[in-house]
Write a protein that holds these residues in place. Structure first.
Motif, PDB file in Angstrom:
ATOM      1  N   SER A  29      40.585 -48.521 -27.396  1.00  0.00           N
ATOM      2  CA  SER A  29      39.331 -47.931 -26.953  1.00  0.00           C
ATOM      3  C   SER A  29      38.675 -47.113 -28.055  1.00  0.00           C
ATOM      4  N   SER A  33      31.781 -49.137 -31.873  1.00  0.00           N
ATOM      5  CA  SER A  33      30.830 -50.180 -31.531  1.00  0.00           C
ATOM      6  C   SER A  33      29.644 -50.065 -32.477  1.00  0.00           C
ATOM      7  N   VAL A 135      30.888 -57.285 -25.942  1.00  0.00           N
ATOM      8  CA  VAL A 135      32.013 -57.128 -25.024  1.00  0.00           C
ATOM      9  C   VAL A 135      33.169 -58.004 -25.492  1.00  0.00           C
ATOM     10  N   GLU A 140      34.613 -53.296 -19.688  1.00  0.00           N
ATOM     11  CA  GLU A 140      34.021 -52.471 -20.731  1.00  0.00           C
ATOM     12  C   GLU A 140      32.824 -51.768 -20.121  1.00  0.00           C
ATOM     13  N   LYS A 153      30.793 -46.090 -25.682  1.00  0.00           N
ATOM     14  CA  LYS A 153      31.375 -47.337 -25.208  1.00  0.00           C
ATOM     15  C   LYS A 153      32.841 -47.102 -24.885  1.00  0.00           C
ATOM     16  N   GLN A 154      33.251 -47.574 -23.727  1.00  0.00           N
ATOM     17  CA  GLN A 154      34.660 -47.539 -23.340  1.00  0.00           C
ATOM     18  C   GLN A 154      35.177 -48.963 -23.273  1.00  0.00           C
ATOM     19  N   LEU A 155      36.124 -49.260 -24.108  1.00  0.00           N
ATOM     20  CA  LEU A 155      36.792 -50.552 -24.107  1.00  0.00           C
ATOM     21  C   LEU A 155      38.021 -50.410 -23.236  1.00  0.00           C
TER      22      LEU A 155
END
Length: 180
Positions: A29, A33, A135, A140, A153-155
Motif C-alpha cells: 500500500s 501513485s 488499479v 483499491e 490512494k489505498q492499495l
C-alpha cells in the motif's frame, strides 16, 4: 566440507530473498501513485443499477469523495466491506463504488447479500477506467478532493486505521467532515 556449505548457503540466500519479498509485499500500500496531485482520469460510464444512465467524471466534482474499486469476485473486497459500510454510516464523505470487470448480475447479487454503502455505483465492465486510474487489483480506493484532484490512494483493503489516519485528516479542512 564444501558439499555441506553450498546447500546451506543456498538455503540462507533463498531465505533472505523470501524475507525481502515478504517485506515488500507487506508494504504494497506504500507504492506511490503517479496520479497523486493530478486530476482523476476522465470517464463516462453507466450506473450499475441503471445502465441507461451514464455518469461523467465531471459530475462528481464539487465535494470530496472516495472512489472504491471493487468486484463480486474479489475476496478482499468482502473483508473490506464492513469498514466501508461503517464509513458510509458516519456520513463523513461520499463513497462512489466503481464496480469493475464484473458481471452486472453478480455485482447486484453481491450487494443484495452484503449491503450497499455507496452513494452511487458506476459499472466499469471493460476495466478501461480501472486501467486509467492505475488499479493493480481489487480493492483499491482513491480520495479525490472537491476539485477532482486525487490526494490519496489505498492499495488493498481500507481499515479503520487508514480511514482515521489518512482519509479523515485529508478531508477535515473542507468542512464536509461529519462529527464522529
Amino acid at each position: 566440507m564444501i558439499g555441506r556449505i553450498v546447500p546451506i548457503a543456498i538455503f540462507v540466500v533463498l531465505g533472505l530473498l523470501l524475507a525481502v519479498g515478504l517485506k515488500i509485499a507487506d508494504h504494497k500500500s506504500d507504492l506511490p501513485s503517479p496520479l497523486i496531485g493530478k486530476p482523476m482520469p476522465a470517464f463516462s460510464l453507466p450506473l450499475l443499477h441503471e445502465p441507461e444512465v451514464t455518469v461523467d467524471s465531471d459530475e462528481l466534482i464539487g465535494q470530496p469523495f472516495l472512489v472504491n474499486f471493487w468486484a463480486s469476485w474479489c475476496v478482499t473486497c468482502r473483508v473490506e466491506h464492513p469498514v466501508i459500510e461503517e464509513l458510509a454510516r458516519t456520513g463523513a464523505i461520499r463513497i462512489i463504488g466503481m464496480n469493475f470487470r464484473d458481471e452486472r448480475a453478480d455485482a447486484k447479487a453481491w450487494l443484495q447479500r452484503f449491503g450497499d454503502p455507496y452513494s452511487m455505483i458506476i459499472h466499469d465492465y471493460s476495466g478501461r477506467t480501472s486501467i486509467d486510474f492505475g488499479v493493480y487489483a481489487a480493492p483499491e480506493t482513491f480520495l479525490v478532493d472537491e476539485n477532482g484532484i486525487i490526494v490519496f490512494k489505498q492499495l488493498g483493503a481500507l481499515t479503520p486505521e487508514i480511514i482515521d489516519g489518512e482519509i479523515l485528516p485529508r478531508i477535515a479542512h473542507t468542512g464536509s467532515l461529519a462529527k464522529r
